[in-house]
Design a protein around this motif. Structure first.
Motif, PDB file in Angstrom:
ATOM      1  N   THR A  72     -35.505 -26.225 -50.121  1.00  0.00           N
ATOM      2  CA  THR A  72     -34.964 -26.468 -48.784  1.00  0.00           C
ATOM      3  C   THR A  72     -36.033 -27.108 -47.904  1.00  0.00           C
ATOM      4  OG1 THR A  72     -33.586 -24.548 -49.149  1.00  0.00           O
ATOM      5  CG2 THR A  72     -33.663 -25.360 -46.915  1.00  0.00           C
ATOM      6  N   HIS A 102     -35.619 -30.608 -45.981  1.00  0.00           N
ATOM      7  CA  HIS A 102     -35.864 -30.767 -44.536  1.00  0.00           C
ATOM      8  C   HIS A 102     -36.836 -31.903 -44.268  1.00  0.00           C
ATOM      9  CE1 HIS A 102     -34.541 -26.363 -43.680  1.00  0.00           C
ATOM     10  NE2 HIS A 102     -33.538 -27.205 -43.671  1.00  0.00           N
ATOM     11  N   PRO A 148     -30.424 -28.115 -38.070  1.00  0.00           N
ATOM     12  CA  PRO A 148     -29.972 -28.579 -36.742  1.00  0.00           C
ATOM     13  C   PRO A 148     -31.147 -28.879 -35.793  1.00  0.00           C
ATOM     14  CG  PRO A 148     -28.977 -26.454 -37.307  1.00  0.00           C
ATOM     15  CD  PRO A 148     -29.907 -26.770 -38.402  1.00  0.00           C
ATOM     16  N   ASN A 195     -18.771 -22.388 -40.850  1.00  0.00           N
ATOM     17  CA  ASN A 195     -17.567 -21.546 -40.901  1.00  0.00           C
ATOM     18  C   ASN A 195     -17.868 -20.088 -40.563  1.00  0.00           C
ATOM     19  OD1 ASN A 195     -18.826 -20.750 -43.212  1.00  0.00           O
ATOM     20  ND2 ASN A 195     -17.107 -21.118 -44.605  1.00  0.00           N
ATOM     21  N   GLY A 211     -15.629 -23.464 -38.144  1.00  0.00           N
ATOM     22  CA  GLY A 211     -14.480 -23.712 -39.012  1.00  0.00           C
ATOM     23  C   GLY A 211     -14.903 -24.325 -40.328  1.00  0.00           C
ATOM     24  N   PHE A 237     -15.370 -27.153 -42.937  1.00  0.00           N
ATOM     25  CA  PHE A 237     -15.658 -28.576 -42.778  1.00  0.00           C
ATOM     26  C   PHE A 237     -14.447 -29.438 -43.142  1.00  0.00           C
ATOM     27  CE2 PHE A 237     -17.046 -32.664 -44.435  1.00  0.00           C
ATOM     28  CZ  PHE A 237     -17.706 -33.162 -43.319  1.00  0.00           C
ATOM     29  N   PHE A 255     -24.937 -34.961 -42.247  1.00  0.00           N
ATOM     30  CA  PHE A 255     -25.739 -34.175 -43.185  1.00  0.00           C
ATOM     31  C   PHE A 255     -24.818 -33.106 -43.767  1.00  0.00           C
ATOM     32  CE2 PHE A 255     -29.060 -30.717 -43.845  1.00  0.00           C
ATOM     33  CZ  PHE A 255     -29.488 -31.253 -45.051  1.00  0.00           C
ATOM     34  N   ASP A 304     -24.548 -30.180 -46.341  1.00  0.00           N
ATOM     35  CA  ASP A 304     -25.427 -29.305 -47.108  1.00  0.00           C
ATOM     36  C   ASP A 304     -24.720 -27.992 -47.448  1.00  0.00           C
ATOM     37  OD1 ASP A 304     -27.790 -28.253 -48.156  1.00  0.00           O
ATOM     38  OD2 ASP A 304     -28.477 -27.516 -46.207  1.00  0.00           O
TER      39      ASP A 304
HETATM   40  C1  LIG Z   1     -27.080 -24.106 -47.193  1.00  0.00           C
HETATM   41  S1  LIG Z   1     -26.586 -23.363 -45.674  1.00  0.00           S
HETATM   42  C2  LIG Z   1     -27.038 -24.570 -44.503  1.00  0.00           C
HETATM   43  C3  LIG Z   1     -28.469 -24.730 -44.262  1.00  0.00           C
HETATM   44  C4  LIG Z   1     -28.798 -25.754 -43.218  1.00  0.00           C
HETATM   45  N1  LIG Z   1     -28.161 -27.034 -43.506  1.00  0.00           N
HETATM   46  C5  LIG Z   1     -30.296 -25.937 -43.128  1.00  0.00           C
HETATM   47  O1  LIG Z   1     -30.824 -26.764 -43.897  1.00  0.00           O
HETATM   48  O2  LIG Z   1     -30.934 -25.312 -42.300  1.00  0.00           O
HETATM   49  C6  LIG Z   1     -24.846 -23.608 -45.717  1.00  0.00           C
HETATM   50  C7  LIG Z   1     -24.102 -23.179 -44.469  1.00  0.00           C
HETATM   51  O3  LIG Z   1     -22.771 -23.673 -44.578  1.00  0.00           O
HETATM   52  C8  LIG Z   1     -21.865 -22.699 -44.124  1.00  0.00           C
HETATM   53  N2  LIG Z   1     -20.604 -22.952 -44.852  1.00  0.00           N
HETATM   54  C9  LIG Z   1     -20.269 -22.582 -46.116  1.00  0.00           C
HETATM   55  N3  LIG Z   1     -19.063 -23.068 -46.426  1.00  0.00           N
HETATM   56  C10 LIG Z   1     -18.637 -23.790 -45.361  1.00  0.00           C
HETATM   57  C11 LIG Z   1     -17.479 -24.569 -45.083  1.00  0.00           C
HETATM   58  N4  LIG Z   1     -16.515 -24.689 -45.975  1.00  0.00           N
HETATM   59  N5  LIG Z   1     -17.387 -25.198 -43.890  1.00  0.00           N
HETATM   60  C12 LIG Z   1     -18.380 -25.085 -42.976  1.00  0.00           C
HETATM   61  N6  LIG Z   1     -19.478 -24.344 -43.179  1.00  0.00           N
HETATM   62  C13 LIG Z   1     -19.622 -23.717 -44.348  1.00  0.00           C
HETATM   63  C14 LIG Z   1     -22.515 -21.376 -44.448  1.00  0.00           C
HETATM   64  O4  LIG Z   1     -22.050 -20.366 -43.573  1.00  0.00           O
HETATM   65  C15 LIG Z   1     -24.003 -21.695 -44.246  1.00  0.00           C
HETATM   66  O5  LIG Z   1     -24.404 -21.392 -42.951  1.00  0.00           O
END
Ligand SMILES: C[S@@+](CC[C@H](N)C(=O)[O-])C[C@H]1O[C@@H](n2cnc3c(N)ncnc32)[C@H](O)[C@@H]1O
Length: 453
Positions: free
Chosen positions: A46, A50, A100, A129, A174, A176, A197, A199
């Motif tokens: 990660t 980043h 973020p 979500n 919600g 994505f 982005f 992820d």
């Molecule tokens: C790998 S983490 C994100 C890490 C972040 N991008 C970072 O690098 O700091 C994935 C995130 O996506 C959220 N998530 C999982 N499934 C999702 C979905 N279907 N829609 C939106 N968010 C979702 C999770 O709650 C979690 O917070």
């Protein structure tokens, strides 16, 4: 030593999850509490992700907003799986900022570097979500990073030396997939450039249909975490339920037609997976240019996930290559005609490394120019009537590790050796070193043409 064991066991858990869990791989995944009293530990992959994200975005702003007579002034950045915004780094015993915060700060850095007089207008859309994750981002992480004023969703002015940067954050809770239309609609109205982005934890959360929709926007880009390690497990499982789901979500019916699971961990299998993924995202995702970063964990030779960059414009591809070519530490990829850069993350090299250091060798520059000579040289020599510089880049950029600067040096080298001429507006360009324009025509000199026939 204790740290090494801790990491290994985390990694082992991850591997176990891959085997035991099928589609939902979220159980051992990062979680944040609403008040920030619980934040997840950061892992080396990660961190590398980043680093790529922030370096690229800063350079993108410098290129699109900061260069040219009047650059792009409206941008929308969507962090579709944003998380809670802060991690804990066990190695340094400090907090580590999540995507973020890094996105906002990278844009500020690019804006400051650009020193332009006209305003830059930026909107950030953060989606997750889990309500607690967004709450942590707004109530804990952003204030801690000095970005607290942005949580109210209103436009704010950030003063530079000359112009101003207008920033606005929107937070949406919600799935994505359910929100992608709404977000695309908003971007369509705002116009300008957009960057997504994406992820997620696994491959089920982003459909190929959504990728296509985003790529249909006029000026959009995607940086997507593609969990190839999860995928290869059932690529061979022709009749499995997961395979059907995978094919349905990612439109992948005609891809990954591979039988021999055992070869996946060898280079040939890796090449196959990578090239099929690129073919899939090009064809079904309607991405014009695809570039990948391979994330490889310690003690392994196979890729855990690809960070895929999808873009519609050559400039975006040029920026991504320019930003990272030095950090590419897997030059073997190009021997096997694999595209993209490879990263072995810090843990591959050294335990407790304070920051990411890559294995940069002089070799890669030499290798890069050699590769360029065979790619570009052949195309130039086979185009007797000349080839437009933009077309030359379009045909070759994804296939070698070279940056635009390397292209310029190489073409100037051919010119100095009187092998080629550069034509602009119907005349041969003079001068010692030529900065190439997109529309310049690269032509073999008359003497060289005679030699070929
Ligand atoms: C790998 S983490 C994100 C890490 C972040 N991008 C970072 O690098 O700091 C994935 C995130 O996506 C959220 N998530 C999982 N499934 C999702 C979905 N279907 N829609 C939106 N968010 C979702 C999770 O709650 C979690 O917070």
């Amino acid at each position: 030593m204790a740290r090494a064991i801790a990491f290994q066991s985390t990694y082992f858990r991850l591997v176990l999850n891959i085997t035991v869990e099928t589609i939902n791989v979220s159980k051992s995944q990062a979680t944040w509490s609403a008040d920030g009293s619980h934040i997840p530990d950061i892992n080396p992959h990660t961190k590398a992700k980043h680093q790529i994200l922030e370096t690229y975005l800063e350079n993108l702003i410098c290129t699109l907003y900061g260069k040219g007579r009047h650059g792009q002034t409206t941008f929308t950045f969507v962090d579709g799986f944003c998380g809670g915004g802060m991690y804990y780094d066990q190695d340094n015993k400090t907090e580590w900022q999540g995507s973020p915060l890094r996105i906002i700060e990278a844009i500020r850095a690019g804006y400051k570097k650009s020193k332009r007089q006209y305003d830059l207008n930026v909107k950030f859309i953060f989606i997750d979500n889990k309500r607690e994750h967004l709450a942590c981002l707004k109530n804990y992480s952003m204030p801690k990073a000095g970005l607290g004023e942005l949580v109210n969703g209103q436009p704010h002015e950030f003063k530079g030396e000359v112009g101003k940067l207008v920033e606005e954050c929107e937070f949406i809770c919600g799935e994505f997939e359910n929100l992608v239309n709404e977000v695309i609609f908003k971007i369509d109205i705002r116009k300008g450039h957009s960057f997504f982005f994406l992820d997620p934890f696994g491959w089920t959360d982003v459909s190929m249909q959504s990728i296509r929709k985003i790529n249909n926007l006029k000026r959009s880009e995607i940086l997507y975490t593609y969990m190839i390690n999860y995928i290869k497990r059932f690529v061979c499982d022709r009749d499995g339920k997961d395979k059907d789901t995978f094919n349905r979500i990612l439109d992948a019916e005609e891809y990954y037609q591979f039988d021999n699971f055992n070869t996946f961990n060898r280079i040939g299998g890796q090449c196959y997976l990578r090239n099929e993924s690129m073919r899939l995202f090009r064809d079904k995702g309607k991405a014009k240019y695809v570039f990948t970063f391979s994330m490889i964990p310690r003690g392994d030779v196979s890729v855990l996930y690809y960070l895929m960059h999808l873009s519609q414009k050559l400039t975006a591809l040029e920026v991504i290559k320019e930003s990272f070519w030095q950090e590419n530490n897997l030059d073997y990829q190009y021997y096997f005609e694999l595209y993209g850069h490879g990263f072995r993350t810090a843990d591959f090299y050294e335990e407790n490394q304070k920051e990411l250091k890559f294995d940069i060798t002089k070799n890669s520059e030499y290798f890069c120019l050699e590769k360029l000579d065979s790619h570009l040289g052949n195309i130039i020599r086979n185009n007797q009537d000349g080839i437009i510089f933009h077309e030359l880049c379009h045909q070759t950029m994804e296939r070698n590790p070279a940056s635009k600067e390397h292209y310029t040096s190489y073409i100037n080298l051919l010119r100095n050796e009187k092998e080629i001429e550069i034509w602009r507006n119907g005349e041969i360009v003079k001068g010692r070193k030529v900065d190439l324009y997109k529309s310049d025509i690269i032509k073999l000199t008359k003497y060289k043409q005679l030699l070929i026939f």
